[in-house]
Design an enzyme around this catalytic site. Structure first.
Site, PDB file in Angstrom:
ATOM      1  CE1 TYR A  17      -4.645  -0.447   0.681  1.00 55.35           C
ATOM      2  CE2 TYR A  17      -3.628  -2.613   0.755  1.00 55.35           C
ATOM      3  CZ  TYR A  17      -4.752  -1.821   0.620  1.00 55.35           C
ATOM      4  OH  TYR A  17      -5.979  -2.391   0.424  1.00 55.35           O
ATOM      5  CE1 TYR A  29      -0.512   7.756  -2.155  1.00 56.43           C
ATOM      6  CE2 TYR A  29      -0.516   5.483  -1.401  1.00 56.43           C
ATOM      7  CZ  TYR A  29      -1.173   6.556  -1.945  1.00 56.43           C
ATOM      8  OH  TYR A  29      -2.493   6.445  -2.296  1.00 56.43           O
TER       9      TYR A  29
END
EC number: 3.1.-.-
Length: 804
Positions: A503, A507
């Site tokens: 996840y 980022y």
């Protein structure tokens, strides 16, 4: 008819006489002597006549130059509107008529007022706006053009004025009223040279303030520390007028309840900085860049339609800064007391400054948190927190946001930090705990938002989520209504879809170097995430935003020092038994072994586990003061090594002191670069003009020849070598050029070669055979702004990290 026959007969007769003359050269007619028609045959040119002609031409050119200069001087100083009343009155009438005409046109066409206001702005504002206005005008849609000026450009100009008013406070204007400091009012419009001159004037003003304070306060020779502190307060007050926090302000400012004595020893370094022009240059340049960026945000030049995250100007400046840093690293090396040298570029690339190493370390840390959460039975939740609408300068469609209150990017970051601090205080008060990592990244207009990957007990998940939602939406709650998704979005991580590391991986890579995200397209900007990584890096550097932050786990600096210690121990001990202890204490050695293995999960558990206060960690980072003072007289703090509360003493991991020096220059290459003036330059120097090899032979001629030694003699000689001989040997080895590695050459088809040539031509290169051969052999071609073009995997790529 008779005339034509006579003419024809005459022509035939004349032609026959000419043919006879051509057959016998003594029958050719003599040329008449006429010096006016052909003087060259009777007056041949001489060297003196040529010289006289050249002098005449030079005199004519000099006369023309003097006449032109005389006319310019006359026009400038004698025949202008300031000295001729009639011409001055005519010029004034012309300007008045022009202003009246423009005023009449603006009254009937309000769009001209907007265009005039845009043209009156500084170049960094007016140039891009005028280009956009010109583009809309070229579309030929009058209504859309007028609507664009009224609905977009005019609000942008109004917002720009509000931003300028918020940047320049009353105290700042007071400082700009001093002699020589008027440039503070136009700080965003200055370049680096102008900011340097302004910083020198500001430093001189601070020096004058200190002299005045000393004259008023130091009435006797016995000066007390409190009087020195009062003089410092006056200079600090002047610095705070410029929106700059003085050095050591928190330690030296007056407090009602001070627990520790006043550190008077911090006053001299603080004053030295406030009187230094270089220190003021760094502060003013940072302020100039931030103010300029906020003005560009105000006129909608920072968004996904123009330049996402940060302006193109800031990106170019960041590229240039990176290029200068790379040149500095490549031209310097590190040397210790023994004469050992390290290439500075290799040291930087091997450190955590390398984006690849930083990304790998963060991914390893997140993986360790994931393993610990699985072991503890904790759940993982992914949160997204966004600032209220008043912090966003631009809407999603690129138009001005009417709710924006001129808030800066830094203020949006401070808002999230304060919100998180308040939430953490309330969470601890409620007895709730969590651990994880947060990532700060920009919206398309530069506003900060956070992504948090948090691990917690399953029974606490609902309570923590509800409490975090309460603090995330408590400001400007009315603008959300029933849907709180735009401000706060929780997502429970489903193991079927992916792990917590998967996840957060996107980022982390997106905010460092974009590795592995070339095919990922951003939903916000519509561009590749790899291409956006450069903009994100420039954004974080400009606005000083901390992109990553771990919480609830031991510090990562101790992890790095332990890995460094393990590598040093392995080199010293040589061939030791695998798994042999390095430290005497088994608990500390277990932490060292976990860090050396690169297992963050084991390292965290051996340190005491997650959610453990820092005072209970086994291994911590040790610091010490620098041996040499800085340019301002104070001793900074540096890393010494590690220490533990369960063991006596400290362990040093930085025993060798390295000094930064410039690399030695190859004399032959330097002479070749100097061109035709190289021999004169070498003979005119005052120092020793011998090449370094000759100097070395003169100074160290008694050194034995290493090539003739066998392996045993060489080992004995190197073992018994003194420090002076070691340095001389190091200098000799430094002059030996390393052998070039045989470069490979990529094999491509004729169609691929033609395609490569077409791509090079489209990018502005020649596309010649030499350029193609250079690219196929692994080379690169500079493309400007610190970037280089290279050919890899049958693709033409552009990057500044092509060497890695």
């Amino acid at each position: 008819m008779a005339v034509s026959k006579i003419t024809l007969h005459y022509a035939q007769t004349t032609g026959g006489s000419n043919e006879a003359a051509a057959a016998f050269p003594w029958n050719t007619p003599k040329k008449a002597v006429n010096p006016y028609l052909d003087p060259a045959e009777f007056a041949p040119e001489s060297a003196l006549s040529n010289l006289i002609a050249l002098y005449a031409v030079d005199n004519e050119q000099e006369q023309l130059r003097r006449e032109t200069l005389s006319d310019e001087v006359w026009e400038r100083y004698f025949f202008n509107e300031s000295r001729d009343p009639v011409q001055r009155e005519m010029e004034q009438d012309r300007l008045i008529n022009h202003a009246k005409t423009a005023r009449e046109q603006q009254r009937f066409n309000p769009d001209l007022v907007i265009i005039a206001n845009v043209g009156a702005q500084p170049a960094h504002i007016s140039k891009p706006l005028l280009e956009r206005i010109k583009y809309f005008h070229s579309l030929g849609r009058a209504k859309a053009y007028s609507r664009y000026l009224q609905k977009t450009i005019r609000p942008c100009l109004e917002r720009l004025e509000r931003v300028r008013d918020s940047q320049v406070s009353a105290s700042f204007r007071f400082m700009a009223s001093h002699d020589g400091l008027e440039g503070l009012l136009v700080l965003p419009e200055m370049n680096q040279d102008q900011v340097k001159r302004l910083s020198t004037l500001v430093a001189a003003h601070m020096s004058m303030c200190l002299d005045a304070a000393c004259g008023d306060l130091f009435v006797s020779d016995d000066v007390k520390p409190e009087e020195i502190r009062q003089a410092w307060e006056r200079v600090a007050a002047e610095a705070m007028r410029l929106e700059v926090i003085p050095p050591a302000f928190e330690q030296l400012r007056r407090k009602k309840r001070r627990r520790k004595p006043v550190p008077y020893e911090l006053i001299p370094p603080s004053l030295a900085r406030m009187l230094c022009a270089d220190w003021w240059y760094r502060k003013l340049w940072q302020m100039r860049c931030e103010w300029r960026e906020e003005q560009l945000r105000a006129v909608c030049l920072v968004n996904k339609k123009a330049s996402p995250y940060v302006s193109y100007e800031a990106v170019i400046h960041k590229r240039e800064q990176r290029r200068k840093s790379l040149e500095f690293f490549r031209s310097h090396e590190l040397i210790n007391e023994d004469g050992d040298t390290l290439d500075m570029e290799d040291v930087v690339n091997a450190s955590n400054s390398n984006p690849a190493h930083r990304r790998n370390e963060m991914m390893a840390c997140v993986k360790g948190l994931e393993l610990i959460a699985e072991m503890r039975g904790d759940c993982a939740v992914f949160y997204t927190i966004t600032c209220p609408s008043r912090f966003h300068a631009t809407l999603n469609n690129g138009r001005p946001n009417p709710k924006w209150t001129s808030a800066t990017v830094r203020q949006s970051s401070d808002y999230l930090v304060d919100t998180f601090a308040a939430f953490r205080k309330a969470m601890h008060k409620a007895g709730l705990r969590w651990y994880g990592v947060r990532v700060a990244e920009p919206h398309h207009d530069g506003t900060v938002h956070w992504h948090l990957l948090c691990f917690m007990r399953k029974k606490d998940r609902r309570s923590i989520t509800a409490l975090l939602r309460k603090f995330a939406i408590r400001e400007d709650r009315e603008e959300l209504g029933a849907n709180t998704g735009p401000r706060f979005k929780p997502e429970l991580i489903n193991p079927r879809k992916g792990t917590p590391t998967s996840y957060i991986a996107k980022y982390i890579s997106k905010n460092i170097d974009g590795r592995g995200l070339a095919k990922e397209i951003s939903k916000e900007t519509g561009r590749s995430l790899r291409d956006s990584a450069e903009h994100v890096s420039a954004w974080a550097s400009l606005h000083r935003v901390q992109q990553f932050r771990f919480f609830g786990i031991p510090g990562r600096q101790a992890y790095r020092e332990l890995r460094l210690l393990a590598g040093q121990a392995a080199r010293v001990q040589g061939e030791r038994k695998a798994g042999a202890p390095v430290l005497d204490n088994p608990r500390l050695d277990a932490v060292l072994a976990a860090a050396d293995a690169g297992c963050f999960a084991t390292y965290i558990m051996k340190q005491g586990g997650v959610l453990v206060p820092r005072k209970h960690h086994l291994v911590r980072t040790a610091y010490e003061l620098n041996d040499e003072p800085s340019a301002y007289g104070d001793h900074g703090i540096r890393i010494y090594g590690i220490w533990s509360p369960i063991a006596e003493g400290k362990i040093c991991t930085h025993a060798v002191k390295w000094k930064k020096v410039r690399k030695a220059v190859d004399v032959q290459e330097a002479a070749a670069d100097q061109g035709a003036c190289a021999p004169w330059t070498r003979t005119r120097t005052r120092g020793n003009n011998c090449p370094p090899v000759e100097n070395l032979n003169k100074s160290g001629g008694d050194l034995p020849d290493i090539k003739t030694m066998n392996e045993k003699e060489l080992q004995d000689y190197l073992h018994n070598m003194g420090q002076k001989e070691r340095r001389e040997l190091t200098a000799r080895l430094r002059l030996v050029k390393p052998k070039r590695k045989t470069v490979y050459k990529q094999n491509i088809s004729e169609q691929q070669r033609l395609q490569l040539e077409a791509e090079l031509t489209a990018r502005g290169f020649e596309g010649s055979a030499s350029e193609i051969d250079l690219l196929l052999r692994g080379g690169s071609i500079p493309s400007g702004a610190g970037l280089r073009i290279f050919y890899r995997n049958h693709r033409l790529q552009e990057d500044d990290k092509w060497r890695q």
